[in-house]
Design a protein around this motif. Sequence first.
Motif, PDB file in Angstrom:
ATOM      1  N   TYR A   1     122.131 -21.698  28.303  1.00 24.63           N
ATOM      2  CA  TYR A   1     120.921 -22.324  28.859  1.00 24.63           C
ATOM      3  C   TYR A   1     120.285 -23.301  27.883  1.00 24.63           C
ATOM      4  N   ASP A   2     120.360 -22.990  26.591  1.00 22.12           N
ATOM      5  CA  ASP A   2     119.803 -23.900  25.595  1.00 22.12           C
ATOM      6  C   ASP A   2     120.564 -25.227  25.626  1.00 22.12           C
TER       7      ASP A   2
ATOM      8  N   ASN B   1     111.065 -19.845  34.062  1.00 23.33           N
ATOM      9  CA  ASN B   1     111.355 -21.280  34.104  1.00 23.33           C
ATOM     10  C   ASN B   1     110.748 -21.866  35.369  1.00 23.33           C
TER      11      ASN B   1
ATOM     12  N   ARG C   1     115.312 -25.112  37.141  1.00 25.30           N
ATOM     13  CA  ARG C   1     115.725 -25.412  35.764  1.00 25.30           C
ATOM     14  C   ARG C   1     116.489 -24.215  35.170  1.00 25.30           C
TER      15      ARG C   1
ATOM     16  N   ASP D   1     119.489 -32.098  29.284  1.00 27.56           N
ATOM     17  CA  ASP D   1     118.375 -32.702  30.028  1.00 27.56           C
ATOM     18  C   ASP D   1     117.555 -33.596  29.095  1.00 27.56           C
ATOM     19  N   ASP D   2     117.298 -33.118  27.871  1.00 26.68           N
ATOM     20  CA  ASP D   2     116.477 -33.874  26.916  1.00 26.68           C
ATOM     21  C   ASP D   2     117.115 -35.208  26.557  1.00 26.68           C
TER      22      ASP D   2
ATOM     23  N   PRO E   1     121.415 -28.217  35.210  1.00 25.07           N
ATOM     24  CA  PRO E   1     120.952 -29.378  34.455  1.00 25.07           C
ATOM     25  C   PRO E   1     120.711 -30.541  35.411  1.00 25.07           C
TER      26      PRO E   1
ATOM     27  N   GLU F   1     107.802 -25.424  27.572  1.00 25.77           N
ATOM     28  CA  GLU F   1     108.271 -26.685  28.135  1.00 25.77           C
ATOM     29  C   GLU F   1     108.034 -26.729  29.656  1.00 25.77           C
ATOM     30  N   ASP F   2     108.317 -25.620  30.326  1.00 26.99           N
ATOM     31  CA  ASP F   2     108.230 -25.592  31.796  1.00 26.99           C
ATOM     32  C   ASP F   2     106.845 -25.206  32.308  1.00 26.99           C
TER      33      ASP F   2
ATOM     34  N   HIS G   1     111.207 -22.853  25.377  1.00 28.96           N
ATOM     35  CA  HIS G   1     111.682 -23.211  26.726  1.00 28.96           C
ATOM     36  C   HIS G   1     110.606 -22.901  27.769  1.00 28.96           C
TER      37      HIS G   1
ATOM     38  N   ARG H   1     119.588 -27.272  28.660  1.00 31.00           N
ATOM     39  CA  ARG H   1     118.280 -27.913  28.471  1.00 31.00           C
ATOM     40  C   ARG H   1     118.372 -29.101  27.521  1.00 31.00           C
TER      41      ARG H   1
END
Length: 352
Positions: free
Chosen positions: A310-311, A151, A155, A317-318, A243, A166-167, A163, A314
């Motif tokens: 963790y999902d 990550n 994050r 955050d979205d 987050p 994304e990072d 994931h 995230r």
Amino acid sequence: METKIFCIEEAQLNSTQADEIFTMAGQIIENGGLVAFPTETVYGLGGDALNPDASKAIYAAKGRPSDNPLIVHIAEFEKIYEISDDVPEVARLLADRFWPGPLTMIVRKNESVPFATTGGLDTVAVRLPSDPIAREFIKKSGGFIAAPSANTSGRPSPTTAAHVAEDLSGRIDMIIDGGRACIGLESTIVDLSEEVPVILRPGYVTIEMLREICPDVVMDKGLALDATQAPKAPGMKYRHYAPKADMTLVRGETMPEITAKIKTLVENGISGGYRVGVIATEETADKFDLGEVLVMGTLGDENTLAAGLYDVLRRFDDIDVDMIYAPCFSKSGIGEALYNRMLKAAGRKVIE
Ligand code: TXA
Ligand code: MG
């Protein structure tokens, strides 16, 4: 840089197609490049552990402080003797019981491990993962893979290839997609470099499990909520797994009591004009009629809660919530590790 993504299903592990992917990954690592790969805990960002430039590239890609050491991943137990001349007997006993698997052991390093990999320390963290894709990748890539979680620093750790993308898309050479990480929290870390073995990070392998092999093991005092000393693992002092929103844990005697308290907090937040997130379970989700409610797992199995954390962070955050309320779960089994990560995500904010 273009990041190539390849998917390997476990069933095709021995196919020529998988073999080509591993060969390509091995070449990237040999040339000092970076490959993200699945493990049973979280996805790792791999580079050649014996090449200081590869380790530096890992820190750069993640934006991670370079005093925070990396874990060296191996695929066969005997490899530990190539990076340490001081492997205690207890390491062999722990490996017999828990390797391959979600346990990292810290031992004294020898001169073959660059200080760039260990953040300047004279000890090295070693792990032999159980994920067969991880092991095949390590074998085909020189045998010593330095890998932090894949990550961006700060994050939540990645539990899927999406994931990671994304990072880190555009910042690393390749991602091997092996599906969802089944444990979902980083490995247990036990420091064997001093007289008394110390758990620096709780994980799926609990203190009770470790005590069966190593009765004198203790938990790092720096991990407690009321700790007055810093945690011993450099990485545990950062507020990561976090987050963007302000997160608060709610503790209570029973889940209905906690749920009622969270409902009040959500109402207050919303009437103050905030967008409020709630971490719920399959059992509690329908008790909340306000707020952005995301289900982490089921109360009946703490492993599902750990795998979902963790999902969910995230996804908050979205959807850009301002604050998140989450219950404290039972600390049995992986619950201790889950509590540790949730405390960190919440910046240690807990209300009764
Ligand atoms: O499950 C895991 O362990 C995952 C997967 C990819 O294997 N890796 C992982 O790495 O969580 P990372 O870099 O995100 O976390 C490593 C932790 C950090 O807190 C670091 O400070 C600590 O291990 N650590 C590494 N080497 C150490 C050492 N020699 N002494 C003390 N702490 C160490
Ligand atoms: Mg990490």
